[in-house]
Each structure stands twice: as C-alpha cells, then as structure tokens.
Design an enzyme around this catalytic site. Structure first.
Site, PDB file in Angstrom:
ATOM      1  N   ASP A  91     -31.822  16.151  -6.067  1.00 10.30           N
ATOM      2  CA  ASP A  91     -30.659  16.784  -6.738  1.00 10.30           C
ATOM      3  C   ASP A  91     -31.259  18.048  -7.341  1.00 10.30           C
ATOM      4  OD1 ASP A  91     -31.767  16.127  -9.173  1.00 10.30           O
ATOM      5  OD2 ASP A  91     -29.976  14.684  -9.526  1.00 10.30           O
ATOM      6  N   PHE A  95     -26.066  18.527 -12.238  1.00  5.98           N
ATOM      7  CA  PHE A  95     -25.323  17.098 -12.835  1.00  5.98           C
ATOM      8  C   PHE A  95     -25.622  16.715 -14.138  1.00  5.98           C
ATOM      9  CE2 PHE A  95     -24.212  12.785 -13.123  1.00  5.98           C
ATOM     10  CZ  PHE A  95     -22.787  12.932 -12.958  1.00  5.98           C
ATOM     11  N   ASP A 145     -25.156  23.528  -8.618  1.00  3.82           N
ATOM     12  CA  ASP A 145     -23.696  23.523  -8.497  1.00  3.82           C
ATOM     13  C   ASP A 145     -23.249  23.237  -9.946  1.00  3.82           C
ATOM     14  OD1 ASP A 145     -24.280  20.777  -8.523  1.00  3.82           O
ATOM     15  OD2 ASP A 145     -22.537  20.462  -7.384  1.00  3.82           O
ATOM     16  N   GLY A 216     -19.104  16.215  -7.580  1.00  2.00           N
ATOM     17  CA  GLY A 216     -17.954  16.301  -8.623  1.00  2.00           C
ATOM     18  C   GLY A 216     -16.903  15.049  -8.461  1.00  2.00           C
ATOM     19  N   ASP A 266     -26.113   8.209  -2.796  1.00  2.00           N
ATOM     20  CA  ASP A 266     -27.123   7.660  -3.798  1.00  2.00           C
ATOM     21  C   ASP A 266     -26.055   7.089  -5.094  1.00  2.00           C
ATOM     22  OD1 ASP A 266     -27.338   9.318  -6.562  1.00  2.00           O
ATOM     23  OD2 ASP A 266     -26.244  10.428  -4.971  1.00  2.00           O
TER      24      ASP A 266
END
Lengths: 377, 377
Positions: A91, A95, A145, A216, A266
C-alpha cells in the site's frame, strides 16, 4: 513476467481471472494476507503459502519507519528480506498515516506526520510513496491517497477525492522510473457519494493505471453502505483490468464484493480474529474461548484442508486460549487464512462454472445451519 | 512397548542408550523440550518433532490446575489431548508448587497450596501426584519430592531429603495400580551435600524405581556446584537404569552432565531464551537484538539442519524482534530446539564411537572461535 491481467470467466458481474506479476501468477478473486511489518502476525510464511495465498500485502508506512525502505533495498528488497519469493502488493502508507500517526498535516505537497516509533517528523509525498515502494520492490504499488473516516461532510469527502486524484497523477509520473514489469494501481475515493465515486473512477481511468482500487471503505460505515458503494463503483472501472477493494472484510463482505465485480482483497480479520480466539469455519464463526468447547473432542472442521482445523480438538484449542499459550492464536490464524483462501478458491471455481449465486447461497446457508454454532456468533 | 532401558555404548562415564516406552523409543542422551501447559511455548508440535525430540515433558502442576487432570483423562489422556503421540514424561508438580504458589504448607501428608490461577486451596500428596500422572497417562511419571533452594541450612536439606524418600515409597505403592508398561522415577535430593546425596541415592535404589533423577539443582547454586553434585551422585545410581538431571541447563551444562553419566535432561532455556532473542548456535550464543545484526545478510548457520537457521537472514530475525513480531520468538525457539537436539545427537554418536571428550572439546572450541560472535555473549 511483466504485469498483466486476463479474465478467464464471468458470471453476472463476478469475475474469475489471472494476474501475472514479476514474482508469479495470482488467481482472482484473490485474498491477500496482511504482512504489516514484513511478517504475517504469528504465522510462518510456509503456512501462509500452504494456505493457498498467491500474494501478500506489505505496509509501506510500517516498513519505511522500521527497518526503513533504504535498508530493505540494501538487503535485496522486500521479497529477499522476508524470504517470500511470491507476489507482494504494497500500500502507499497513506491509510496508516491517517490511522496511526498523531500530529499529521495534509497539504497539496503530501502528508507530514510524527512517527509512532521514535517521534521523528516524516514527510510522505506522492513521489516519496512511490520511491519507497520502488525500494521495497513490490510487484504492485499503490498511489498515495487521502482517506477520510465515514461519516464525513460532503465537502470534505470531495476535497480528499480531488486531492487523491492530483496525487495519482504525480504517482504515475514518479512510477515511470520504476523497474519494468511492476504495476501501479490508482485508488477511487469519494466516500459514500455515488456521483463522487463515478467521477473519481472516470478520472483515474483517463489517467490510466494497471489496476484500480476502491479505497476509503471499511472506515466506520455500515456494511450495506460499503456494499452499495462497491456495486455502484465497480462497473465504472475498466472490465479488462483488476479491481481491488482495500481493507475488506468478513467472509460475507467478500462474497458480496465478488458478486459486485471485485477481484482482490486484503484484510487483517483472519489473523487478528484468530489471535483473539475467533475461528472462521464452513459452519460460521466459532468463538473458541466459549466454555462449552472445553470438553468438545471434535475438530473445528474434520473435512478442512487445514491440518490444524482437522487435527486438534476444540477442547485443546480452547485450553490454549484459556492458558494464554500463543500457539492458540497461531493455530487459529492459520485456520482462518486457510478458510479465506478456500472461500476464494470456491468462488473462482463457481464463477468458472457459472454457478456463483448458488455458491454464495450454499456457503451462506451453511454458516447458519448449525444451532450449536449460532450461539457463538 | 513396556518401559525398558538398555545401554548401547559407554565412553568413560558418558553413556549412549535407548529407552523403550509405551509411545516409542527415546535415544539417550535425550533432551526433553518443556510443554508446560500441554504446549511447547510458541512452537508447533510438528516443529518440535522435526527438531529431533523423541520425548517432551509436561508439567503436572499446570495441567492439574488447568484444564484439570480429570478433564484431560476424559479427553483421552495427555497424548490424545495435545496430539503428541510420542513419549511424554510428567514431573510430579512439587517443583512448581515451591516456585509458583503462595501460601504453601508442607507436612508429612504432602503439600497444600493456593492455586495461582483461581486462588483455590489444592492438596498434593504423593498419592495424588501419582493419581494425576496416571490420569494424564504419561509414559514416565516422577515421584513427589520436596525441593529446597540453595544455599540452605544442612538440617533443612537433610529434612527435605528424608521427607522426599518417605514420599518416594508412598509414590511407588500408589503407582502399583498404574497401567502396565509405564515407568516411575525416584528423585535423589540432598542439596550440595555429597554424603546426603549418596544416602538418598542408595535408599532410592533399595526401594527400586524404573529410573532415577537428580533433583534440587539449578535452584540458585553455582554451575560448578551443580556439576560437582552430578559427578558425585551419578555413579551411586544403578548403571543399567536411566539417569535424569532435572531442569538443567545450558549447552555447556548438558555436555558436562553427560560426561558425568547423565542420560536425560529437560529445560526451558531453548524456548525462553529464544523468545527473548537469544539464539544457541554452533558458534555460541547470539543475541539477535544487538544492533550490529541489522544489516547482516548471513543466516544464523548456513549448515544447520533447521530451515529457519538456514533460510532467514540475521537482519530479518533482528527486524522481527525490533518490530515486536511474535514470529521472531517462534523462529528462535525452533532454532534453539534444533540446536539442543543436534547437540544430543552429536553426543550420542561421539559416545558410540568413543570420542566424546574430543566432541566436547571441538564443540566448546567452536563456541568461542568467532570474534564477531563473542561480542554477543
């Protein structure tokens, strides 16, 4: 093998495919066990592989802080470092920055945060997120993001979605120098707003990525909201590229998302719940810590492909948890990883044979068939 | 197979033998990993077996309190309960009563103590210690004894030794009703007093047991004291029966005791030290948490029989400990169990070929040969 994706079969919106990567093939729908810190918590790699995992996920946030991306690169990259020679997706770190760091600051340039390990201030820009993932050498990298918790104000959701779009372009540009054959995925944002999700999906497709994630979600919203967003968003993504629903979820969530056209998942649930005594089985979830297992000589599932689910009695597993023996958490984590992989294998076969709706119905019915196990849920 | 012991070879006082038990053969010198609560901490039974363990130890004290001896019996006995179909030795519970319980009372009848789990008062007499071990169904049971910490007053050591002798007779009588083929060992006490040890050994031999343990060591005395007691006591025990040194010890302790005529050992060191980051290797102990391992791509021992010692780099193992990943403790525990078993296998082969003194010299020399590793000790 350079990255590629091909559809083998579809059944309604559900898809069965195959993803080639530099470190091997991933059969989809695929579940990726989470190897946060270059290890799947409490489980040996050999067991992860034996469970049927084609690919695992590594967390950029954790690895960039410890042992450090440059160190992993000096040690030959993440595959060599942790000795997992099969595909790895990383990733972007975004996050975890949102969920783990205090004192974070998001602006156009990127995100600045205080490390939860040593308190140092760390900058993570779209360019640095790609650089770190290049150093780790993952087969699939994710754009940086910004992820907002739900519920959130519409303006806030839109602002984060637009920022994530601009970051996706910068990530794509930065990724041009990556070693050939690796893939970069864009991430659809837009919260629970269908129109924003559509806009995000179209804009990302215009920029062009090797695959697309829906981000999200699993951030506080109800399961119905999550499923609604998936069903609305997936059709807006290119049919000939893989779709990845990030951080989801329960076995029921996975089946619903596959029905909506998702290819990759995941989630920490199988290992986290395993460590806490919850086993996922064909007969539904079983809380092995419940007292009524103390003298139950039956295994969790005599017909499981997983040796631990077949070989050890519920009484013994119960004892391990009561006695605080870490082996209990390890065994249940392994049992859960097998269950998730078997759920995916069953889905792949069912889609290939165009009986996915039946597979979902039968699987779901079995979860609720046993009264002695319903009591555990 | 009913219990029996035969000597295969001797080299000086060192012995290579073979012990038959109802659940299989144990090659001696033998190291028994400690399965305190029906599990070897953090390690899967398959790895314990693969390391070369012929036999494990179960702790009567822990098992009688949780899950309870009667419950284990109802579930088919300890072998079936934990699914270890190979030999098991159980201790009597006496040692843990002394070390773990508050409010214990020792008198002629036995010992009364407060459970560390639920605070209940529990009585453990010689007869109950045997009953519990019969319920567990171990291949080798131990007499109840009283173990005093060293240093201790001579009168106190003598009193406990004499009490242990009287208890040994009651244990032997109680064991007459045990299922045939199982073995009962007596335990020599007497602290660091050679004359008391001799008296205890002779008296136990007169009563007659299937094997003899040296107890009351590794309780605070210096290693030299421990080795001196072993060397003085072992020759007083019957040559044609197995000799077990309880709760010992480091690799060096084991080699010294084998040289003194000991056949069996148990100790938590390989797993406890493994969980704390200390690896036992052919090159001596290595503290994997030390910073200088952080970028060391070498495995702990490229020629080890243990996959984890060969496959993972020191840098990766170091990372697992720094990151608090339980997998690190598991891998080092497995590595240490292999090392202990390989040390025993080497000793057996060396005794059989009458080169045990050379084996000890070479093994010990290798421990201190590598300057980069000396720094770790």
């Amino acid at each position: 093998m350079p990255f590629s994706f091909r559809l083998i079969a579809t059944d309604g919106a559900a898809r069965n495919g195959e993803m080639a990567t530099p470190h091997g093939v991933v059969r989809t729908p695929a579940f990726m066990p989470v190897g946060t810190q270059a290890a799947i918590k409490g489980v040996h790699h050999d067991d992860v592989r034996a469970s049927g995992a084609d690919i695992i996920l590594g967390n950029t946030y954790h690895l960039m802080l410890r042992p450090g991306a440059e160190r992993v690169a000096a040690l030959g990259g993440l595959h060599a470092f942790m000795r997992w020679p099969y595909p790895i997706l990383t990733d972007s770190g975004g996050f975890q920055v949102m969920s783990l760091s205090a004192l974070r600051k998001v602006d156009e340039a990127g995100v600045t945060f205080r490390s939860h390990i040593d308190g140092a201030m760390v900058e993570l820009s779209p360019e640095r997120a790609i650089e770190v993932q290049n150093l780790l050498g993952s087969d699939i990298a994710m754009q940086l993001d910004e992820c907002v918790s739900l519920p959130a104000a519409p303006e806030e959701i839109e602002r984060a979605m637009e920022l994530s779009l601009r970051w996706s372009e910068r990530c794509k540009r930065a990724f041009e120098s990556a070693s050939p054959g690796r893939a970069l995925f864009g991430i659809v944002q837009g919260g629970d707003d269908a129109a924003l999700r559509q806009r995000s999906a179209r804009a990302l497709t215009d920029i062009g990525f090797d695959g697309y994630a829906i981000g999200g979600l699993a951030v506080g919203e109800a399961p119905e909201v999550m499923r609604k967003v998936v069903v609305e968003t997936a059709p807006a993504l290119p049919a000939d590229q893989p779709r990845y629903l990030m951080g989801v979820g329960t076995p029921a969530d996975l089946l619903a998302a596959i029905a909506g056209g998702i290819d990759m998942f995941d989630c920490v649930l199988p290992t986290r719940n395993g460590r806490h005594g919850l086993a996922f089985t064909r007969f539904g979830p079983i809380n092995i810590k419940n007292a009524h297992h103390a003298e139950d000589q039956r295994p969790l599932d005599a017909e499981s492909r997983c040796p631990a689910a077949r070989d050890f009695s519920r009484a013994y597993l119960h004892h391990l948890f009561k006695a605080g023996e870490a082996l209990g958490g390890t065994l249940l984590s392994v049992i859960n990883l097998y269950y998730y992989q078997d759920l995916m294998a069953g889905a792949r076969a069912a889609i290939a044979e165009r009986r996915f709706a039946d597979y979902v119905a039968q699987t779901t019915e079995r979860w609720s068939a046993k009264p002695d196990i319903r009591a555990d849920e």
